[in-house]
Design an enzyme around this catalytic site. Structure first.
Site, PDB file in Angstrom:
ATOM      1  N   TYR A 159       6.215   2.488   3.481  1.00 29.13           N
ATOM      2  CA  TYR A 159       4.792   2.695   2.814  1.00 29.13           C
ATOM      3  C   TYR A 159       4.999   4.445   2.325  1.00 29.13           C
ATOM      4  O   TYR A 159       4.611   4.379   1.309  1.00 29.13           O
ATOM      5  CB  TYR A 159       3.540   1.831   3.547  1.00 29.13           C
ATOM      6  CG  TYR A 159       2.336   2.717   2.681  1.00 29.13           C
ATOM      7  CD1 TYR A 159       2.306   1.112   2.015  1.00 29.13           C
ATOM      8  CD2 TYR A 159       1.584   2.839   3.246  1.00 29.13           C
ATOM      9  CE1 TYR A 159       1.208   1.102   0.790  1.00 29.13           C
ATOM     10  CE2 TYR A 159       0.216   3.025   1.980  1.00 29.13           C
ATOM     11  CZ  TYR A 159       0.513   1.403   1.657  1.00 29.13           C
ATOM     12  OH  TYR A 159      -0.773   1.040   0.704  1.00 29.13           O
ATOM     13  N   LYS A 166      -2.951   7.530   0.443  1.00 21.20           N
ATOM     14  CA  LYS A 166      -3.839   6.268   1.088  1.00 21.20           C
ATOM     15  C   LYS A 166      -5.327   8.003   2.218  1.00 21.20           C
ATOM     16  O   LYS A 166      -6.363   7.333   1.754  1.00 21.20           O
ATOM     17  CB  LYS A 166      -3.843   5.661   1.921  1.00 21.20           C
ATOM     18  CG  LYS A 166      -3.439   4.292   0.818  1.00 21.20           C
ATOM     19  CD  LYS A 166      -4.243   4.260  -0.511  1.00 21.20           C
ATOM     20  CE  LYS A 166      -4.054   2.658  -0.920  1.00 21.20           C
ATOM     21  NZ  LYS A 166      -4.876   2.498  -1.802  1.00 21.20           N
TER      22      LYS A 166
HETATM   23  N1  LIG Z   1      -2.053  -5.850  -1.370  1.00 19.44           N
HETATM   24  C1  LIG Z   1      -2.279  -5.937   0.017  1.00 19.44           C
HETATM   25  O1  LIG Z   1      -1.315  -5.767   1.124  1.00 19.44           O
HETATM   26  C2  LIG Z   1      -2.603  -4.537  -0.353  1.00 19.44           C
HETATM   27  C3  LIG Z   1      -3.169  -3.774   0.920  1.00 19.44           C
HETATM   28  C4  LIG Z   1      -4.327  -2.778   1.723  1.00 19.44           C
HETATM   29  C5  LIG Z   1      -4.612  -2.386   0.254  1.00 19.44           C
HETATM   30  N2  LIG Z   1      -4.124  -2.925  -1.209  1.00 19.44           N
HETATM   31  C6  LIG Z   1      -4.288  -1.128  -2.709  1.00 19.44           C
HETATM   32  O2  LIG Z   1      -5.837  -2.333  -2.665  1.00 19.44           O
HETATM   33  C7  LIG Z   1      -5.638  -1.786  -4.316  1.00 19.44           C
HETATM   34  C8  LIG Z   1      -5.918  -3.022  -5.395  1.00 19.44           C
HETATM   35  O3  LIG Z   1      -3.986  -3.657  -5.701  1.00 19.44           O
HETATM   36  P1  LIG Z   1      -3.722  -5.368  -5.533  1.00 19.44           P
HETATM   37  O4  LIG Z   1      -2.636  -5.379  -4.364  1.00 19.44           O
HETATM   38  O5  LIG Z   1      -4.461  -6.368  -5.428  1.00 19.44           O
HETATM   39  O6  LIG Z   1      -2.912  -4.677  -6.861  1.00 19.44           O
HETATM   40  P2  LIG Z   1      -2.678  -4.830  -7.487  1.00 19.44           P
HETATM   41  O7  LIG Z   1      -1.400  -4.627  -8.274  1.00 19.44           O
HETATM   42  O8  LIG Z   1      -3.163  -6.413  -8.537  1.00 19.44           O
HETATM   43  O9  LIG Z   1      -3.404  -3.833  -8.223  1.00 19.44           O
HETATM   44  C9  LIG Z   1      -2.631  -1.811  -8.257  1.00 19.44           C
HETATM   45  C10 LIG Z   1      -4.195  -2.792 -10.167  1.00 19.44           C
HETATM   46  O10 LIG Z   1      -4.042  -0.427 -10.075  1.00 19.44           O
HETATM   47  C11 LIG Z   1      -3.412  -1.039 -11.884  1.00 19.44           C
HETATM   48  N3  LIG Z   1      -3.531   0.668 -12.029  1.00 19.44           N
HETATM   49  C12 LIG Z   1      -1.814   1.053 -11.478  1.00 19.44           C
HETATM   50  N4  LIG Z   1      -1.980   2.414 -12.586  1.00 19.44           N
HETATM   51  C13 LIG Z   1      -2.935   2.157 -13.293  1.00 19.44           C
HETATM   52  C14 LIG Z   1      -3.977   3.333 -14.147  1.00 19.44           C
HETATM   53  N5  LIG Z   1      -2.626   4.376 -14.272  1.00 19.44           N
HETATM   54  N6  LIG Z   1      -3.994   3.243 -14.636  1.00 19.44           N
HETATM   55  C15 LIG Z   1      -5.157   2.287 -14.095  1.00 19.44           C
HETATM   56  N7  LIG Z   1      -4.743   0.884 -13.895  1.00 19.44           N
HETATM   57  C16 LIG Z   1      -3.893   1.457 -13.201  1.00 19.44           C
HETATM   58  C17 LIG Z   1      -2.836  -1.550 -11.890  1.00 19.44           C
HETATM   59  O11 LIG Z   1      -3.325  -2.326 -12.852  1.00 19.44           O
HETATM   60  C18 LIG Z   1      -3.346  -2.703 -11.002  1.00 19.44           C
HETATM   61  O12 LIG Z   1      -4.375  -3.645 -11.638  1.00 19.44           O
HETATM   62  C19 LIG Z   1      -4.719  -1.355  -4.053  1.00 19.44           C
HETATM   63  O13 LIG Z   1      -5.812   0.294  -3.906  1.00 19.44           O
HETATM   64  C20 LIG Z   1      -3.667  -0.795  -3.341  1.00 19.44           C
HETATM   65  O14 LIG Z   1      -2.973   0.025  -2.510  1.00 19.44           O
HETATM   66  C21 LIG Z   1      -3.422  -3.591  -1.054  1.00 19.44           C
END
Ligand SMILES: NC(=O)c1ccc[n+]([C@@H]2O[C@H](COP(=O)([O-])OP(=O)(O)OC[C@H]3O[C@@H](n4cnc5c(N)ncnc54)[C@H](O)[C@@H]3O)[C@@H](O)[C@H]2O)c1
Length: 260
Positions: A159, A166
């Site tokens: 990570y 984060k």
């Molecule tokens: N999936 C997991 O296990 C998990 C766990 C905890 C937290 N998160 C967090 O959840 C959030 C969403 O991630 P996710 O897992 O749904 O994945 P995801 O890939 O579906 O979403 C990530 C989003 O970030 C957007 N993004 C990236 N660069 C960008 C930019 N320059 N401008 C605009 N948008 C941009 C992408 O287009 C995408 O829509 C993130 O902050 C991630 O760190 C995810």
């Protein structure tokens, strides 16, 4: 009872139907909120078509492009919302990004550019969005919610730079909550357990993380994007009127267990 009728909510970060932001959009719509979605545009317009198809299923007509690395895109996004809605009640930031090579291997190997990129996309974007949305939220008991992860608190394998981002994101939540609270805007983070999405698919060993969480979490299962969405909907509602500056874990209780 959770009631978001009459509330206008912007959800940033829907990439596809696996996105946590999509689970959030569905929960907000179910609560009665009117939605706008923003997406990361690409040259061929693929993401726009994908996001519009999803938005249509919720009767959401406002799909706006926004690359959060571009100040002009962020300005244009909030100008468009001002023209269309004249105000904003909820802003959900579900965006993160880093170079995949900065998530694996030795943390000390992260480059200056990789560190800056991860923080620009994953942290600064929340501050810039809060700045862009603050005047629209004025006087509306507004709510800003971002999505964080346990890697902010613990050194989780693979990570790396995202854990540091984060931690900064959670700190930004507290500073934003302190600054925007007097105007009635609350700012919180939700920390989900692991969920299979486009972003998580680039994390090496992610299936082991999913397995370990399901095995060790007090609830003995992983969470869904809709469960995260329901927590976000709660934070956007009057039911959470007394809550700001917090990180709410939606991880089956995993973070209270000992170990990784
Ligand atoms: N999936 C997991 O296990 C998990 C766990 C905890 C937290 N998160 C967090 O959840 C959030 C969403 O991630 P996710 O897992 O749904 O994945 P995801 O890939 O579906 O979403 C990530 C989003 O970030 C957007 N993004 C990236 N660069 C960008 C930019 N320059 N401008 C605009 N948008 C941009 C992408 O287009 C995408 O829509 C993130 O902050 C991630 O760190 C995810």
């Amino acid at each position: 009872m959770l009631d978001l009728k009459g509330r206008k909510a912007l959800v940033m970060g829907v990439a596809n139907e696996s996105s946590i932001a999509w689970g959030i959009a569905q929960s907000l719509a179910e609560g009665g909120a009117e939605l706008a979605l923003s997406f990361l545009p690409d040259a061929r317009g693929r993401s726009e078509r994908r996001v519009r198809r999803l938005a249509d299923t919720l009767g959401c007509g406002l799909c706006l492009p926004c690359d959060v690395r571009e100040d002009g895109d962020i300005e244009a996004l909030f100008e468009a919302l001002g023209r269309e809605w004249g105000g904003l009640d909820a802003l959900v930031h579900s965006i993160a990004g880093a170079r995949s090579e900065d998530l694996v291997g030795e943390f000390t190997g992260v480059s200056r550019e990789g560190f800056a990129l991860a923080h620009d996309i994953s942290v600064y974007s929340l501050i810039a969005a809060a700045h862009g949305g603050r005047s629209l939220m004025q006087g509306s008991d507004g709510s800003i919610v971002t999505i964080t992860y346990l890697g902010s608190q613990r050194a989780i394998p693979n990570y790396n730079v995202m854990g540091v981002a984060k931690a900064a994101l959670e700190s930004a939540v507290r500073y934003l909550a302190a600054e925007l609270g007097p105007a009635g805007t609350r700012v919180n983070a939700v920390s989900p357990g692991p969920i299979e999405t486009l972003s998580s698919s680039v994390i090496a060993g992610f299936s082991e993380i999913l397995g370990a969480t399901a095995e060790r979490a007090p609830l003995r299962r992983n969470v869904t994007a809709r469960q995260v969405g329901n927590a976000v909907a709660f934070l956007c509602s009057d039911l959470a009127a007394g809550i700001t500056g917090q990180v709410l874990y939606v991880d089956g209780g995993y973070h209270i267990t000992a170990g990784m």
